[in-house]
Structure formats: structure tokens, C-alpha cells
Design a protein around this motif. Structure first.
Motif, short mmCIF file in Angstrom:
data_model
loop_
_atom_site.label_atom_id
_atom_site.label_comp_id
_atom_site.label_asym_id
_atom_site.label_seq_id
_atom_site.Cartn_x
_atom_site.Cartn_y
_atom_site.Cartn_z
N GLY A 68 0.80 -1.23 0.00
CA GLY A 68 0.00 0.00 0.00
C GLY A 68 0.82 1.27 0.00
N GLN A 69 2.13 1.12 -0.09
CA GLN A 69 2.97 2.31 -0.01
C GLN A 69 2.74 3.32 -1.15
OE1 GLN A 69 7.52 3.73 0.71
NE2 GLN A 69 7.21 1.56 0.39
N PRO A 70 2.49 2.85 -2.39
CA PRO A 70 2.26 3.84 -3.45
C PRO A 70 1.10 4.79 -3.11
CG PRO A 70 2.62 1.69 -4.42
CD PRO A 70 2.52 1.48 -2.93
N GLY A 71 0.01 4.24 -2.61
CA GLY A 71 -1.12 5.07 -2.22
C GLY A 71 -0.77 5.99 -1.06
N TRP A 72 -0.10 5.44 -0.07
CA TRP A 72 0.26 6.21 1.13
C TRP A 72 1.11 7.41 0.78
CZ3 TRP A 72 -0.73 7.69 5.76
CH2 TRP A 72 0.24 8.05 6.67
N ASN A 73 2.12 7.19 -0.07
CA ASN A 73 3.02 8.29 -0.42
C ASN A 73 2.41 9.26 -1.42
OD1 ASN A 73 5.01 7.55 1.31
ND2 ASN A 73 6.27 6.52 -0.21
N PRO A 100 12.44 -8.52 2.09
CA PRO A 100 13.74 -8.14 1.51
C PRO A 100 13.70 -6.70 1.00
CG PRO A 100 12.55 -9.46 -0.08
CD PRO A 100 11.65 -9.33 1.12
N SER A 101 13.23 -5.79 1.84
CA SER A 101 13.06 -4.40 1.43
C SER A 101 12.91 -3.51 2.66
CB SER A 101 11.80 -4.27 0.57
OG SER A 101 11.32 -2.94 0.62
N GLY A 102 13.75 -2.48 2.76
CA GLY A 102 13.64 -1.53 3.86
C GLY A 102 12.41 -0.66 3.70
N SER A 103 12.03 -0.44 2.46
CA SER A 103 10.93 0.46 2.20
C SER A 103 9.59 -0.19 2.56
CB SER A 103 11.02 0.87 0.73
OG SER A 103 9.80 1.05 0.16
N CYS A 104 9.39 -1.45 2.19
CA CYS A 104 8.12 -2.13 2.53
C CYS A 104 8.07 -2.46 4.02
CB CYS A 104 7.95 -3.39 1.69
SG CYS A 104 8.14 -3.10 -0.08
N ALA A 105 9.21 -2.93 4.57
CA ALA A 105 9.23 -3.20 6.01
C ALA A 105 9.01 -1.89 6.78
CB ALA A 105 10.55 -3.84 6.41
N GLY A 106 9.57 -0.80 6.27
CA GLY A 106 9.37 0.51 6.90
C GLY A 106 7.92 0.95 6.85
N MET A 107 7.27 0.64 5.73
CA MET A 107 5.85 0.97 5.60
C MET A 107 5.05 0.28 6.71
SD MET A 107 3.46 2.52 3.81
CE MET A 107 1.69 2.47 4.03
N VAL A 108 5.30 -1.01 6.89
CA VAL A 108 4.55 -1.77 7.89
C VAL A 108 4.93 -1.31 9.30
CG1 VAL A 108 4.10 -4.06 8.84
CG2 VAL A 108 4.36 -3.77 6.36
N ARG A 109 6.22 -1.18 9.55
CA ARG A 109 6.69 -0.88 10.90
C ARG A 109 6.35 0.55 11.32
NH1 ARG A 109 11.58 -3.97 12.84
NH2 ARG A 109 12.62 -2.04 13.37
N THR A 110 6.60 1.50 10.41
CA THR A 110 6.49 2.90 10.80
C THR A 110 5.12 3.49 10.48
OG1 THR A 110 8.80 3.05 10.16
CG2 THR A 110 7.70 5.11 10.67
N HIS A 111 4.56 3.12 9.34
CA HIS A 111 3.39 3.86 8.88
C HIS A 111 2.05 3.15 9.06
CE1 HIS A 111 6.12 6.86 7.45
NE2 HIS A 111 6.73 5.99 6.66
N TYR A 112 2.05 1.81 9.14
CA TYR A 112 0.76 1.14 9.31
C TYR A 112 -0.03 1.67 10.51
CZ TYR A 112 0.70 -2.45 5.61
OH TYR A 112 0.61 -3.10 4.41
N PRO A 113 0.62 1.79 11.68
CA PRO A 113 -0.16 2.29 12.82
C PRO A 113 -0.73 3.70 12.58
CG PRO A 113 1.86 1.25 13.59
CD PRO A 113 1.97 1.37 12.10
N GLU A 114 0.00 4.53 11.82
CA GLU A 114 -0.49 5.89 11.54
C GLU A 114 -1.73 5.89 10.66
OE1 GLU A 114 2.59 8.28 9.68
OE2 GLU A 114 4.12 7.30 10.90
N LEU A 115 -1.88 4.83 9.88
CA LEU A 115 -3.02 4.78 8.95
C LEU A 115 -4.35 4.73 9.68
CD1 LEU A 115 -1.86 2.22 6.24
CD2 LEU A 115 -2.61 4.55 5.81
N PHE A 116 -4.31 4.17 10.88
CA PHE A 116 -5.57 3.91 11.58
C PHE A 116 -5.72 4.81 12.80
CE2 PHE A 116 -4.29 0.04 9.38
CZ PHE A 116 -5.39 -0.16 8.57
N ARG A 117 -5.48 6.10 12.62
CA ARG A 117 -5.52 6.99 13.78
C ARG A 117 -6.93 7.08 14.36
NH1 ARG A 117 -3.94 12.19 10.02
NH2 ARG A 117 -5.77 12.07 8.72
N LEU A 121 -9.08 -0.35 17.12
CA LEU A 121 -8.92 -1.80 16.99
C LEU A 121 -7.90 -2.13 15.90
CD1 LEU A 121 -9.88 -4.53 18.05
CD2 LEU A 121 -11.57 -4.54 16.20
N MET A 122 -8.09 -1.52 14.72
CA MET A 122 -7.15 -1.77 13.63
C MET A 122 -5.77 -1.23 13.97
SD MET A 122 -8.10 -3.67 11.25
CE MET A 122 -6.60 -3.45 10.30
N ARG A 123 -5.75 -0.13 14.71
CA ARG A 123 -4.45 0.43 15.07
C ARG A 123 -3.66 -0.56 15.93
NH1 ARG A 123 -5.85 5.42 17.13
NH2 ARG A 123 -5.75 4.64 19.27
#
Lengths: 276, 478
Positions: A68-73, A100-117, A121-123
Motif C-alpha cells: 500500500g505504499q504507493p497510495g500512502w506516499n 527483503p526491502s527496507g521500504s516495505c518493512a518501513g511501511m509496515v513498521r512505521t506507517h501502518y499504525p499511523e493509517l488507523f488513527r 482496533l485496527m491500530r
């Protein structure tokens, strides 16, 4: 939902000599990433081999597509949310998730929680997944704590720090520690190894000229290092750097860290640079 | 200053086609302020510096949380010491207030220390029209005033100029033989400026911070011109943004440790000039009349929004010193007062989203800015927020919206996605040459650029089968 690669589960590699933790294999869900799936499937297999040789039992959740990073960015939060919900469900029963990607792992680690402010429950689910998700070299070095890797490489390598891995996940020493385990390989740092290569997702298309200028600077630094190959941990940057190097007529090889560590550097005709 | 940010693409293309500018930018990128900052951080201790960033962020957040209270206290203390505090809703209002002050005190010449707000307000043009000669006295600002240009960097306004270009300017404007030795050139500028300091009847300065506790303003400079401007003329006007008010001198001492290190890598700037009220009876120097013009200029619109973090900014310039896009195109491409990542947020926020559509997009979100920001502003997140606002307001091109929606729809339907990618990788493979490179991309022509060698890149072709196909084959066994 998590299907075992070999269909048999965790009886694998209990006594693998390369692993520091051989007894109870860690069950790892491989987040293949859309670019690896389409552009460089061998990197997916290299990651899989590395995780297995580290004593992990690897599953590849079926149906995974894009994080989902393309949409997020691009400011399309709804698209990003829909795809993140899908990914969170797909990896729900994986105790570890590795990409095998810092960008996709970064999306999940750093930005997923921000998506569900606005969705507690989803957060929480996003946070839980974020806590279990690792970039490949970070996982191998700091979780699996490998002390040897299967690959070998004869020649000089220079490492390009990809932005999301470096700044969102702190991936800096990990790939270098792993590269130091490669017999035959010598690491030669380039000037500006932490400077962005100019990829930036849609930036490369929207601001082609600026992106090219940034990529040129990167290509010059790679050339000045005198290395036989530039190694990095993200497909987008890889395609950008490789595409620009070739347009400049520079044949320096561009390798994903997983390929190098797994010994899949194409010396038998599978070169990343040569295509297939 | 009229924003030209809608022309970002054209302006950045000009910048990239200018070999002198590219050489100057290259020199700045490799030997510039970023390197000096890194050395200063290392000398301070990197963990200690992280702690300092956290403390500075906390001070700015605390200041902003009760900004109304601190502004009221600042006004009370400043007035008690004989200064006049004026408020301007817009930069244009601030300009009019300064013109009014000029009329009231019969001002003929204004000597200026660097002020970005004066740029926001287009003050120099307005002063000249009103018959007041504005003289920029910061060396960099002086150079670009002679050149008739705007600053390209907030603390190094003439960073885009080479020594040769400055030599030409000085020869032309000073009427002296051309010099190329930098110490000689600065001496010549100093001599030219000295006469202005002594004949100026108004001093105009910015304000790095305003201190509520004492009603003081402070500017940090390296050339001493700021002190001249704030003490020699009979009238002093400090013009700055309302968000610059901080509670106490104690807070200031923390911020003064981090500002010069972040900006120029200096442990301390050569001058930290305080100005508190008018000249007292026992004072040997100082202005007879002292004004603070506090400008909103769009700042309160950010309070309580998801862009509020930006108000913490202390204008050090570290973000642009570390920005690879700024390094490629320079400051003028951004088209308004604030370039680089700072400008990518401030311009749409203060001037308008529609006036700067490219700016939040013209970033790779590499994060180099946010990791050096002394007050930890999450600049890439704020650019993403602005991108989201563009989408919400329907300001993105139709093709981009459709493309994203299509991708997202396929990615939510794994079976169709598998089929589509299976086809796509084969089609792409067919279009590759023997070396495995694709030269032509119908839906993303920016990737390959035009046919010119200096533009775009090839696309390394996919392997021809997707990972999921190969994995399924591997599972089925040989």
C-alpha cells in the motif's frame, strides 16, 4: 492462511550449522513485496534460502500483493488502508514477518499504525504486526543472529544505504556485518552512501530530470569507489540505479543484498544486470 | 513576495541547465554546511545532541501550546521597557506598518539585518517606492541585493553565487578595480556598508526569538551587522513571526546551543545580539524608538492542525543543507521565501495549496531533513499530509488518480492481480533488448525520459515469470 513452502512445516534444518538458534525454528512469513514478485523473483528465493539456512521455517502467505505504499506516499490514504488491512490479515498468524526491502518493512513498521488513527482496533492490529516485522538484514543480524551466510563473492562491493531502511528502521551496520561474513568479498565504502539515489517512487516519474541528476551523482560515487558491484536492499532503488548506470554505459553490477548473501549473484548467467 | 512556486518544474529545469549554478551547488553539497554540522554534532557527542534535540522540541512545543499567553506576556514586558508592539495579520499588513513607521519618523534610509519575514512582505520594494532606501547589510543579502535577486537559502542567501560573480558585482557597483581575493572583497563590502550604518536612520532586523520573560528580541549573526542595525539608527523595527515567542531566557540558552550547530556547525555564533526596549538615560547607545512587528501571515491557521509541528521551526536551514533535491535545483526553483523541505511545507501552508502543488511532491521522502531537524519536525510526514490534502481537494491529475485506484483495485483482488502481473512481466520481457533493458514505457514516460543521454534511465526488464508462479512450480516439484 500461511502455507508452508515445502508443505511440511517445521521439521527443517534443526541442525543447520549456519544457525545460532537451531532447536525451535522460528516461523517466518516472507513478505515478498510486489517489485520482487514481478521484477526479480530470484531475490525472493534468495531471501527464502537465507531465512531457511538461518534455521527458520518460512511460509509465504498466498494472495499477498502490495503493502500500500504507493497510495500512502501519493496521499491516497484509503487505498493504503485497504491494502494494509489485507496484509495485516494475511500475516496474522506469522510470529515473524520479514521483507527483503527496507521500504516495505518501513511501511509496515512505521506507517501502518499511523493509517488507523481513528480506528483503535485496527491500530492495535497494525501495531502488533509492526512489532513483528523486520527488514531482512536486520532480522538475520539481530533476531536470527546468524554467524555465517551461504554466499561467496570474489571482488569489491560498495553498499548503498536505502533511505527507508536507514532512517525508518536503522538498517546501517546489519548489512555490513553480514557482508563481512562473505568469503572473498571486500567492502569499499563510497562517498555519500547515505544520500538518496533519486528514486522516491512516483518522484522518479514525476520529476524525471531531478531524479536523473540525483541518480547521476550516485552513479559517479559508485564509479569512484572502484567497486565491482553496488549492493543494496531495496528493489526500487536497485532498478533506478541499474537503469541509470546502463544508460550511462556503466556495466557495474547492481546486486540485492539477499542475492549476494545467498550466493545467487548470477555468476552462472543469472546476473541481475544482464536480465534473463 | 509573490510566490512563483507554480513554476517549480520550469524553474528547476533552468537551474539544472545552468552550469555555473550546478558547480556552485556541487561545491555546497560536498564541502558545505552539512559537513560542518556533522563535525559539530560529533564534537558535542551524538547522544548528547539527540537529547538536546528532544529538549529543543519540548521547548518549542511548550511555547506553541500557550502561544497566546506568551505573546501577551512578551507584549507587556516589551512595552514596560519602552518598546511598541504591533500585530499584523498578513505580511502585507506588516509592510504597511513599517511604511507608517517610516512616515512617522521621517525615514530616508533603512539599514537591514537579515529578515525572512521582510522577504515574505516584499519590504524592500515597498520601501524603495515610498522613497526610503533599503540597504541589506548581511554580506550575502548585500550581494543579492546588488544582483537584484532573492535569497536562495535562508541563512546563506547568496550560496548560489560564485566568487567570480561576486567580483563582477562589486566591480560594477563599488566602482573599484576588480578583486578576486575573498578577504579583500569582504573588506571592500565592509567599507561600503560602514557609511550606510552611520547614515541610516532606521534599522530593520528579524528576530530569531522573542523572549516573553524580558520582552527582548534576539538575533544571531556572524558579521556583527545585526548589532549595528539594532543599535546605531535612531529607530529600530524588529519584524518577525508570532511563533518566535518563547517563555524564558533559560529556554533561549537551550535553543542557542542547537541553532548554530544545526545551521553552520558553529558551537556558538559570533554575535548573539539582544534588544530590550529603547535606549535608557544611562545607555551610551540604542534606538530612541523601538518597534516589534509580530506577523501572523498564515501561522495561526496551522495551530491545532496536522501541520502544527511546522511551527516549531527555528529557521536553521539544516533541512535544505541535507536535501538532495535542494542540492540538485538550488533555492530559487522553489519560488518563494523558504526553499527546500521547509519551503515544501511552508509555501503551501502560508501561500496556498494550489499555489505550490509541486513542492510537497518534489521530494523523495528520503528523510534526510527530518533526522537533522533540531526540533524534530517530521518533514516527510508533513509533505505526505499535504499530498493527502491535494487528493482530498481534487488537485491531482486525473491520470494519477485513476492509476493509483487501478493499482489498488488489482492489488485487492489477488487472483486477477496474479493474472495481470503474469501478463505484464511477459509483455515487459518482450520489450527488452538483449542486455535486458527496456527503453520505452507508455504509462510512465518520466522513467525513461526523452531519448537524450542526460535524461531518465532504462528499465531493467523483469525476469519473465513472477515469484508466485515460480514458487507454485517449486511446490509442485520437478
Amino acid at each position: 492462511m500461511c502455507a508452508d513452502v515445502h508443505g511440511t512445516g517445521d521439521a527443517t534444518l534443526a541442525a543447520n550449522p549456519l544457525s545460532a538458534q537451531p532447536i525451535h525454528p522460528m516461523r517466518v512469513g516472507l513478505l515478498v513485496t510486489c517489485l520482487v514478485d514481478m521484477m526479480r523473483p530470484n531475490i525472493g528465493f534468495a531471501a527464502l534460502d537465507l531465512l531457511e539456512s538461518a534455521g527458520c521455517s518460512v511460509v509465504v502467505p498466498e494472495g499477498q500483493t502490495c503493502c500500500g505504499q504507493p497510495g500512502w506516499n501519493s496521499g491516497d490514504r484509503e487505498s493504503a488502508k485497504a491494502l494494509s488491512e489485507k496484509l495485516i490479515a494475511e500475516f496474522a498468524d506469522c510470529p515473524w514477518v520479514v521483507a527483503p526491502s527496507g521500504s516495505c518493512a518501513g511501511m509496515v513498521r512505521t506507517h501502518y499504525p499511523e493509517l488507523f488513527r481513528d480506528d483503535p482496533l485496527m491500530r492495535e492490529k497494525a501495531r502488533a504486526l509492526a512489532g513483528r516485522t523486520w527488514e531482512l538484514t536486520d532480522f538475520l543480524a539481530n533476531v536470527a543472529k546468524v554467524h555465517a551466510v551461504p554466499g561467496r563473492f570474489s571482488g569489491t562491493l560498495t553498499y548503498h544505504d536505502t533511505c527507508s531502511g536507514l532512517r525508518e528502521l536503522g538498517v546501517k551496520a546489519q548489512p555490513r556485518r553480514l557482508l563481512a561474513m562473505l568469503p572473498g568479498a571486500k567492502l569499499q565504502e563510497m562517498t555519500g552512501c547515505e544520500t538518496c539515489c533519486g528514486f522516491g517512487g512516483t518522484f522518479a516519474v514525476k520529476f524525471s530530470e531531478i531524479s536523473t541528476l540525483m541518480a547521476d551523482q550516485k552513479c559517479e560515487n559508485i564509479a569512484a569507489s572502484g567497486a565491482d558491484a553496488v549492493v543494496l536492499g531495496d528493489l526500487g532503488c536497485m532498478l533506478n540505479i541499474e537503469g541509470r548506470l546502463r544508460k550511462r554505459g556503466d556495466a557495474t553490477r547492481v546486486l540485492h543484498i539477499a542475492e549476494v548473501l545467498a550466493g545467487d549473484t548470477g555468476d552462472t548467467g543469472e546476473a541481475s544486470g544482464a536480465g534473463r | 513576495m509573490k510566490a512563483q512556486s507554480v513554476r517549480f518544474k520550469a524553474r528547476s529545469a533552468d537551474a539544472m541547465a545552468n552550469p555555473v549554478l550546478q558547480r556552485n551547488l556541487g561545491r555546497f553539497a560536498t564541502g558545505g554546511l552539512g559537513k560542518l554540522r556533522a563535525d559539530a554534532v560529533a564534537a558535542y557527542g551524538s547522544q548528547a545532541f539527540e537529547d538536546l534535540r528532544e529538549a529543543a522540541k519540548a521547548i518549542r512545543d511548550r511555547s506553541l501550546a500557550s502561544l497566546d499567553v506568551w505573546i501577551a506576556q512578551f507584549e507587556q514586558e516589551a512595552v514596560r521597557r519602552g518598546a511598541t508592539v504591533l500585530f499584523a495579520e498578513t505580511a502585507e499588513d506588516a509592510r504597511d506598518l513599517v511604511l507608517e513607521i517610516c512616515r512617522r519618523h521621517d525615514i530616508r534610509k533603512a539599514v537591514k539585518s537579515k529578515s525572512m519575514l521582510s522577504e515574505e512582505a516584499g519590504l524592500n520594494e515597498a520601501l524603495a517606492e515610498a522613497g526610503v532606501q533599503p540597504v541589506e547589510t548581511d554580506l550575502g543579502e548585500y550581494i543579492i541585493q546588488l544582483a537584484g535577486e532573492a535569497p536562495s537559502h535562508i541563512i546563506a542567501p547568496a550560496v548560489h553565487k560564485s566568487r567570480d560573480e561576486v567580483s563582477d558585482l562589486f566591480e560594477q557597483h563599488h566602482g573599484t578595480p576588480r578583486k578576486t581575493d575573498i578577504p579583500q572583497m569582504t573588506r571592500e563590502a565592509r567599507e561600503a556598508l560602514r557609511a550606510h550604518f552611520l547614515s541610516g536612520d532606521l534599522g530593520i532586523s528579524g528576530g530569531n526569538f522573542l523572549i516573553a520573560e524580558t520582552g527582548s528580541g534576539i538575533i544571531v549573526t556572524n558579521e556583527g551587522n545585526g548589532r549595528m542595525v539594532t543599535t546605531l539608527p535612531r529607530v529600530h523595527v524588529c519584524i518577525t513571526g508570532i511563533e518566535k515567542v518563547i517563555p524564558t531566557l533559560e529556554d533561549l540558552s537551550t535553543l542557542l546551543r542547537i541553532l548554530p550547530r544545526s545551521a553552520t556547525g558553529q558551537a556558538i555564533s559570533n554575535y548573539a545580539s539582544f534588544f530590550t526596549g529603547v535606549r535608557g538615560e544611562a545607555d551610551a547607545e540604542g534606538p530612541e524608538h523601538m518597534y516589534f512587528v509580530l506577523v501572523d501571515g498564515g501561522r495561526t491557521n496551522l495551530v491545532g492542525t496536522d501541520l502544527q509541528d511546522m511551527l516549531r521551526c527555528i529557521r536553521c536551514g539544516a533541512c535544505m543543507n541535507h536535501c538532495p533535491v535542494y542540492g540538485a535545483v538550488g533555492g530559487h526553483a522553489y519560488g518563494w521565501v523558504y526553499p527546500g523541505p521547509m519551503g515544501a511545507v511552508l509555501t503551501p501552508a502560508y501561500v496556498g495549496l494550489e499555489e505550490a502543488l509541486d513542492l510537497p511532491q518534489a521530494a523523495t521522502l528520503c528523510g534526510a531533513c527530518s533526522v537533522v531537524c533540531p526540533v524534530k519536525i517530521p518533514l516527510p510526514d508533513l509533505m505526505r499530509t499535504l499530498r493527502e490534502k491535494q487528493v482530498e481537494r481534487g488537485l491531482r491529475p486525473e491520470s494519477e488518480r485513476v492509476g493509483l485506484r487501478l493499482w489498488s483495485w488489482f492489488a485487492q483482488h489477488p487472483k486477477l492481480y496474479a493474472l495481470a502481473t503474469r501478463i505484464a512481466v511477459r509483455v515487459m520481457r518482450w520489450h527488452a533488448d538483449k542486455a535486458g533493458m527496456i527503453y520505452w514505457m507508455p504509462f510512465a514516460s518520466g522513467w525513461v525520459g526523452s531519448g537524450k543521454a542526460g535524461e531518465g534511465r532504462f528499465l531493467p526488464a523483469p525476469a519473465g515469470k513472477t515469484f508466485r508462479e515460480l514458487l507454485a512450480a517449486r511446490r509442485r516439484g520437478p
